[in-house]
Design a protein around this motif. Structure first.
Motif, PDB file in Angstrom:
ATOM      1  N   UNK A  38       0.839  -1.206   0.000  1.00 20.22           N
ATOM      2  CA  UNK A  38       0.000   0.000   0.000  1.00 20.22           C
ATOM      3  C   UNK A  38       0.868   1.248   0.000  1.00 20.22           C
ATOM      4  N   UNK A  39       1.945   1.220   0.782  1.00 19.08           N
ATOM      5  CA  UNK A  39       2.870   2.363   0.834  1.00 19.08           C
ATOM      6  C   UNK A  39       3.509   2.593  -0.532  1.00 19.08           C
ATOM      7  N   UNK A  40       3.921   1.520  -1.187  1.00 24.59           N
ATOM      8  CA  UNK A  40       4.529   1.630  -2.509  1.00 24.59           C
ATOM      9  C   UNK A  40       3.534   2.180  -3.526  1.00 24.59           C
ATOM     10  N   UNK A  41       2.335   1.641  -3.557  1.00 31.51           N
ATOM     11  CA  UNK A  41       1.339   2.061  -4.541  1.00 31.51           C
ATOM     12  C   UNK A  41       0.993   3.532  -4.368  1.00 31.51           C
ATOM     13  N   UNK A  42       0.844   3.963  -3.126  1.00 30.36           N
ATOM     14  CA  UNK A  42       0.564   5.371  -2.859  1.00 30.36           C
ATOM     15  C   UNK A  42       1.698   6.259  -3.338  1.00 30.36           C
ATOM     16  N   UNK A  43       2.926   5.811  -3.154  1.00 31.66           N
ATOM     17  CA  UNK A  43       4.082   6.598  -3.599  1.00 31.66           C
ATOM     18  C   UNK A  43       4.117   6.706  -5.116  1.00 31.66           C
ATOM     19  N   UNK A  44       3.781   5.619  -5.824  1.00 35.05           N
ATOM     20  CA  UNK A  44       3.687   5.692  -7.293  1.00 35.05           C
ATOM     21  C   UNK A  44       2.673   6.749  -7.717  1.00 35.05           C
ATOM     22  N   UNK A  45       1.489   6.702  -7.104  1.00 36.42           N
ATOM     23  CA  UNK A  45       0.416   7.608  -7.496  1.00 36.42           C
ATOM     24  C   UNK A  45       0.815   9.052  -7.212  1.00 36.42           C
ATOM     25  N   UNK A  46       1.391   9.308  -6.051  1.00 31.14           N
ATOM     26  CA  UNK A  46       1.816  10.668  -5.731  1.00 31.14           C
ATOM     27  C   UNK A  46       2.901  11.165  -6.687  1.00 31.14           C
ATOM     28  N   UNK A  47       3.690  10.255  -7.215  1.00 28.18           N
ATOM     29  CA  UNK A  47       4.733  10.620  -8.169  1.00 28.18           C
ATOM     30  C   UNK A  47       4.205  10.736  -9.596  1.00 28.18           C
ATOM     31  N   UNK A  48       2.938  10.362  -9.824  1.00 28.49           N
ATOM     32  CA  UNK A  48       2.407  10.351 -11.179  1.00 28.49           C
ATOM     33  C   UNK A  48       3.059   9.284 -12.039  1.00 28.49           C
ATOM     34  N   UNK A  49       3.421   8.169 -11.409  1.00 26.03           N
ATOM     35  CA  UNK A  49       4.188   7.117 -12.079  1.00 26.03           C
ATOM     36  C   UNK A  49       3.293   5.940 -12.432  1.00 26.03           C
ATOM     37  N   UNK A  50       3.536   5.362 -13.605  1.00 24.95           N
ATOM     38  CA  UNK A  50       2.833   4.160 -14.039  1.00 24.95           C
ATOM     39  C   UNK A  50       3.874   3.082 -14.288  1.00 24.95           C
ATOM     40  N   UNK A  51       3.829   2.024 -13.482  1.00 28.13           N
ATOM     41  CA  UNK A  51       4.817   0.948 -13.612  1.00 28.13           C
ATOM     42  C   UNK A  51       4.686   0.241 -14.949  1.00 28.13           C
ATOM     43  N   UNK A  52       3.472  -0.048 -15.332  1.00 24.94           N
ATOM     44  CA  UNK A  52       3.240  -0.629 -16.654  1.00 24.94           C
ATOM     45  C   UNK A  52       2.924  -2.100 -16.653  1.00 24.94           C
ATOM     46  N   UNK A  53       3.608  -2.898 -15.794  1.00 23.11           N
ATOM     47  CA  UNK A  53       3.407  -4.349 -15.823  1.00 23.11           C
ATOM     48  C   UNK A  53       3.360  -4.865 -14.382  1.00 23.11           C
TER      49      UNK A  53
END
Length: 467
Positions: A233-248
């Motif tokens: 959950x911490x990782x996913x929130x950090x992606x979203x706050x960064x505007x990042x899309x992992x892709x896979x």
């Protein structure tokens, strides 16, 4: 190679036995040209003192580091775009070494593009140089933004001409090494469950709990799952706050420590767009920007399913149900960090999160994601800078008024950070696809690494300014 006193080898994966991996050898590459060496990361594990020749020997020819048993290709399964695949495993990489960092964590040196393994499935086991460059850039940018991420450790060009269907070919080859906090994937547990091996699930659980989540009691599978849920959950929130899309976000690309790794078709989102995707082959938008929390939760349910061999299903479900509340809590905290303000309590923090997203949605293409957090870093302290800057036209209207009210409720967190020269620039450091392609074009056309090196230096400066 005389080891540094700070070098602390601890190859613990091998404690699991030979049913979890296969001894392999790296490919013999025609060339080994060092293109990127992360001495900052190397210093944390006592390897920054290697000479260039020693570095290339260790990370280009993969001569074992002291007290390391040698490369092992890890076995795992996984869901790929929600279709189960029992034929996975390290197909173009391996675990090269494990060692303790200066903060006490056990870290892995893992490869990408190091040659074929028993799990290559007909592939050549190689990595394109462009893919390696992209992974370095992604990891550096995410680290600067405070996202839990593996670190690109080494990139060596290997002198082969590769044929690829999704980029102009032949293209240059490379081998990448990443420094990561565990390569134990959700799919590692799925493989044991698929084989009906309760003993392997128990061995993996004990191994991963002891090394990565020691606060969990021995044998407590629901407690272990809860720890993984919270880290994810911490990782996913950090992606979203960064505007990042992992892709896979397949289950073989998520690990038990909640650390992001294996950057393929990633993207940073230019502006707010919930359906923004990174992979051209993600035709249904399964892993789109706004669907990443759903994707991670779905993957966690597969991990929970594997653990049913050793734990009560109701207790595992209870642990999984903690993801939603943990994600919202972590998302509020991530947005506060990005905006550089202190928490004022759950209700006020949620108002700021909602108002920030509303302003980004209202701003459309005129208001890019990263510049908003740059313009308003530390809140009220940035008012003159933001309202007199390039995006002042976006900072008006009802959505902005609500954002400003919610932001100014919050006390700035260390506003002296604004004194860093980074904040005198008109624009922040971004990592949008056009710039990534321009950096690669300079390398591809003229072997000019200057834009790549300059970008990394600027990203690191930004990270230092915000820390």
């Amino acid at each position: 190679m005389p080891p540094s006193p700070a070098y602390r080898p601890e190859p613990r994966f091998f404690d699991l036995g030979d049913e979890f991996g296969d001894a392999v050898q790296a490919a013999a590459f025609p060339q080994t040209i060092l293109r990127f060496r992360n001495d900052r990361a190397a210093a944390t594990v006592g390897l920054d003192g290697l000479t260039e020749a020693e570095w290339i020997a260790a990370f280009g020819r993969f001569e074992p580091l002291p007290a390391q048993p040698g490369p092992v290709a890890m076995r795992y399964h996984g869901h790929q775009f929600r279709t189960y695949n029992p034929d996975l495993g390290d197909g173009r990489g391996f675990l090269a070494a494990q060692l303790r960092a200066d903060d006490g964590r056990l870290l892995d040196l893992g490869t990408k593009g190091s040659g074929t393994t028993p799990w290559s499935r007909g592939g050549d086991g190689r990595l394109t140089l462009k893919g390696g460059v992209r992974e370095v850039l992604a990891a550096e940018m995410l680290e600067a933004q405070g996202v839990p991420t593996s670190r690109a450790f080494s990139l060596i060009e290997t002198g082969e001409a590769l044929e690829r269907g999704d980029e102009p070919s032949p293209t240059r080859s490379a081998v990448l090494v990443r420094l990561s906090h565990s390569h134990i994937r959700f799919g590692t547990f799925q493989r044991a469950a698929y084989l009906g091996r309760k003993d392997q699930i128990e061995a993996l659980l004990g191994h991963a709990r002891f090394l990565y989540h020691p606060q969990v009691a021995a044998g407590d599978a629901p407690g272990f799952l809860q720890a993984v849920v919270e880290a994810s959950a911490r990782l996913t929130a950090a992606w979203v706050a960064a505007g990042f899309v992992h892709g896979v976000l397949n289950t073989d690309n998520l690990n038990v420590t909640g650390e992001s790794f294996d950057y393929g078709p990633w993207r940073f989102m230019p502006h707010y767009e919930p359906g923004f995707t990174a992979a051209y082959f993600d035709q249904t938008g399964l892993y789109a920007f706004a669907r990443q929390p759903e994707a991670v939760f779905w993957a966690l349910t597969q991990l929970g399913g594997a653990l049913k061999l050793v734990a009560d299903a109701e207790l595992l479900t209870e642990a999984l149900n903690g993801f939603g509340p943990a994600y919202i809590r972590e998302l509020r905290a991530a947005f506060l960090r990005r905006l550089g303000v202190k928490s004022l309590g759950e209700a006020a923090d949620q108002r700021l999160l909602d108002a920030t997203l509303a302003l980004l949605r209202e701003g459309g293409e005129a208001l890019r994601w990263e510049p908003l957090f740059f313009d308003w870093f530390t809140g009220f302290s940035s008012s003159a800078r933001a309202l007199g800057g390039l995006r002042k036209a976006s900072y008006q209207g009802e959505a902005f008024d609500a954002f400003r009210f919610a932001l100014f409720e919050h006390e700035p967190d260390r506003p002296e950070r604004l004194e860093h020269p980074v904040f005198t620039a008109a624009e922040p450091q971004e990592m949008l696809i056009d710039e990534v392609e321009a950096i690669w074009a300079a390398i591809d056309a003229g072997d000019d690494w200057t834009p790549f090196e300059r970008k990394i230096a600027c990203i690191r400066e930004t990270g230092a300014a915000r820390c």
